[in-house]
Design a protein around this motif. Sequence first.
Motif, PDB file in Angstrom:
ATOM      1  N   SER A  24       0.840  -1.383  -0.124  1.00 45.97           N
ATOM      2  CA  SER A  24      -0.215   0.086  -0.045  1.00 45.97           C
ATOM      3  C   SER A  24       0.719   1.185   0.105  1.00 45.97           C
ATOM      4  N   MET A  25       2.109   1.105  -0.032  1.00 44.20           N
ATOM      5  CA  MET A  25       3.042   2.303   0.068  1.00 44.20           C
ATOM      6  C   MET A  25       3.558   2.705  -1.256  1.00 44.20           C
ATOM      7  N   PRO A  26       3.868   3.990  -1.466  1.00 44.22           N
ATOM      8  CA  PRO A  26       4.438   4.383  -2.769  1.00 44.22           C
ATOM      9  C   PRO A  26       5.967   4.206  -2.717  1.00 44.22           C
ATOM     10  N   TYR A  27       6.669   3.609  -2.053  1.00 47.34           N
ATOM     11  CA  TYR A  27       8.158   3.263  -2.053  1.00 47.34           C
ATOM     12  C   TYR A  27       8.350   1.992  -1.598  1.00 47.34           C
ATOM     13  N   LYS A  28       9.623   1.420  -1.861  1.00 48.52           N
ATOM     14  CA  LYS A  28       9.783   0.060  -1.694  1.00 48.52           C
ATOM     15  C   LYS A  28       9.898  -0.551  -0.195  1.00 48.52           C
ATOM     16  N   SER A  29      10.356   0.626   0.873  1.00 42.78           N
ATOM     17  CA  SER A  29      10.757   0.011   1.921  1.00 42.78           C
ATOM     18  C   SER A  29      10.532   1.522   3.053  1.00 42.78           C
ATOM     19  N   TRP A  30      10.322   0.968   4.430  1.00 42.92           N
ATOM     20  CA  TRP A  30      10.103   2.306   5.219  1.00 42.92           C
ATOM     21  C   TRP A  30      11.442   2.136   6.236  1.00 42.92           C
ATOM     22  N   HIS A  31      11.707   3.095   6.931  1.00 37.18           N
ATOM     23  CA  HIS A  31      12.747   3.148   8.020  1.00 37.18           C
ATOM     24  C   HIS A  31      12.349   3.028   9.280  1.00 37.18           C
ATOM     25  N   LEU A  32      12.711   2.263  10.231  1.00 42.67           N
ATOM     26  CA  LEU A  32      12.638   1.829  11.482  1.00 42.67           C
ATOM     27  C   LEU A  32      13.976   2.464  12.236  1.00 42.67           C
ATOM     28  N   GLY A  33      13.876   3.585  13.081  1.00 47.61           N
ATOM     29  CA  GLY A  33      14.813   4.018  13.526  1.00 47.61           C
ATOM     30  C   GLY A  33      14.829   4.283  15.218  1.00 47.61           C
ATOM     31  N   PHE A  34      15.899   4.260  16.200  1.00 47.95           N
ATOM     32  CA  PHE A  34      15.495   4.249  17.453  1.00 47.95           C
ATOM     33  C   PHE A  34      16.765   5.350  17.918  1.00 47.95           C
ATOM     34  N   SER A  35      16.445   6.335  18.929  1.00 41.67           N
ATOM     35  CA  SER A  35      17.194   7.145  19.498  1.00 41.67           C
ATOM     36  C   SER A  35      17.160   7.100  21.033  1.00 41.67           C
ATOM     37  N   ALA A  36      18.256   7.803  21.722  1.00 40.92           N
ATOM     38  CA  ALA A  36      18.257   7.726  23.134  1.00 40.92           C
ATOM     39  C   ALA A  36      18.765   9.172  23.570  1.00 40.92           C
ATOM     40  N   PRO A  37      18.299   9.725  24.687  1.00 36.61           N
ATOM     41  CA  PRO A  37      18.980  11.171  25.113  1.00 36.61           C
ATOM     42  C   PRO A  37      20.467  10.810  25.398  1.00 36.61           C
ATOM     43  N   ALA A  38      21.017  11.852  25.379  1.00 33.78           N
ATOM     44  CA  ALA A  38      22.762  11.915  25.685  1.00 33.78           C
ATOM     45  C   ALA A  38      22.888  10.949  26.825  1.00 33.78           C
ATOM     46  N   ARG A  59      13.262  -9.219  14.471  1.00 32.93           N
ATOM     47  CA  ARG A  59      14.450  -8.323  14.301  1.00 32.93           C
ATOM     48  C   ARG A  59      14.627  -7.445  13.295  1.00 32.93           C
ATOM     49  N   ALA A  60      13.612  -6.852  13.062  1.00 34.66           N
ATOM     50  CA  ALA A  60      13.609  -5.606  11.904  1.00 34.66           C
ATOM     51  C   ALA A  60      14.572  -4.708  12.299  1.00 34.66           C
ATOM     52  N   MET A  61      14.871  -4.453  13.450  1.00 32.04           N
ATOM     53  CA  MET A  61      16.030  -3.686  14.278  1.00 32.04           C
ATOM     54  C   MET A  61      16.384  -4.158  15.434  1.00 32.04           C
ATOM     55  N   SER A  62      17.825  -4.066  15.635  1.00 34.83           N
ATOM     56  CA  SER A  62      18.395  -4.594  17.105  1.00 34.83           C
ATOM     57  C   SER A  62      19.744  -3.694  17.105  1.00 34.83           C
ATOM     58  N   GLY A  63      20.122  -3.835  18.330  1.00 34.26           N
ATOM     59  CA  GLY A  63      21.541  -3.215  18.410  1.00 34.26           C
ATOM     60  C   GLY A  63      21.440  -1.673  19.298  1.00 34.26           C
ATOM     61  N   GLY A  87      16.780   8.785  13.502  1.00 35.11           N
ATOM     62  CA  GLY A  87      17.244   7.795  14.403  1.00 35.11           C
ATOM     63  C   GLY A  87      18.238   6.565  13.698  1.00 35.11           C
ATOM     64  N   GLY A  88      18.807   6.059  14.701  1.00 33.23           N
ATOM     65  CA  GLY A  88      19.616   4.957  13.984  1.00 33.23           C
ATOM     66  C   GLY A  88      19.051   3.609  13.673  1.00 33.23           C
ATOM     67  N   GLY A  89      18.937   3.101  12.791  1.00 31.36           N
ATOM     68  CA  GLY A  89      17.948   1.916  12.333  1.00 31.36           C
ATOM     69  C   GLY A  89      18.371   1.468  10.850  1.00 31.36           C
ATOM     70  N   LYS A  90      17.311   0.690  10.434  1.00 34.72           N
ATOM     71  CA  LYS A  90      17.180   0.239   9.170  1.00 34.72           C
ATOM     72  C   LYS A  90      16.026   0.266   8.485  1.00 34.72           C
TER      73      LYS A  90
END
Length: 217
Positions: A24-38, A59-63, A87-90
């Motif tokens: 249903s989306m107009p692009y091949k993939s979407w980004h899943l990203g994570f961040s945390a405070p300093a 495990r679409a994302m880990s680390g 955020g950092g992710g994949k």
Amino acid sequence: MINLIRTALMVFLLVGCTSAKTQSMPYKSWHLGFSAPAYMEVWIETADVIDIQGQVYRRAMSGVAALLTPPNNSGDPRGWPKRAGMGGGKYVTGADLPKKIYVRWQSLVEPQTYKMVIDIPEWTREVMRKEERVFCAFDGKVITDYREAISIRLVPGGIAKVWVTGPCLNPIEVTMVKAEIDPRGPYEGKSGGKHRPLSALSKAYVEKFGVPYESWE
């Protein structure tokens, strides 16, 4: 035999076309990203995705989650960002837009292990499908862009805030979730209660200033 092969080929092509149309989306993939405070380091054991087709992507994302650890305690972890990044992710390749995201992570400054389920509402997916014309500083020109990223900020105390955003578009807040403590502990109880170690820079900050829980309430 030749007719059988032709029939099988036609079925394969029709199934392929149907599968392509169901995304249903107009692009091949979407980004899943994570961040945390300093300094508030996080280790993501797993982030599993269920898309709107009901498919599960484990495990679409880990680390590690993206964060800053500047020297001399010069960073400031307090509060939520004024403009959340991706955020950092994949990129979650092969998946349709997300319906639910399950996250289990270690908050290393506490230390504690949390788990939660994030429900992504339909209006968020509509935003992710919508193209917008925007001036992009990266390119120095007006482009067509999408909010193709889900950005999740994890903070001590098991709180997560979620945005939908894009490379050149402003983020839109989706929800805030209070996770629960995973009674099994880190790694589902398989590490004897041992969390990953905190870096020296983060440890020095926490020992001097503590963890500003109240700033994320």
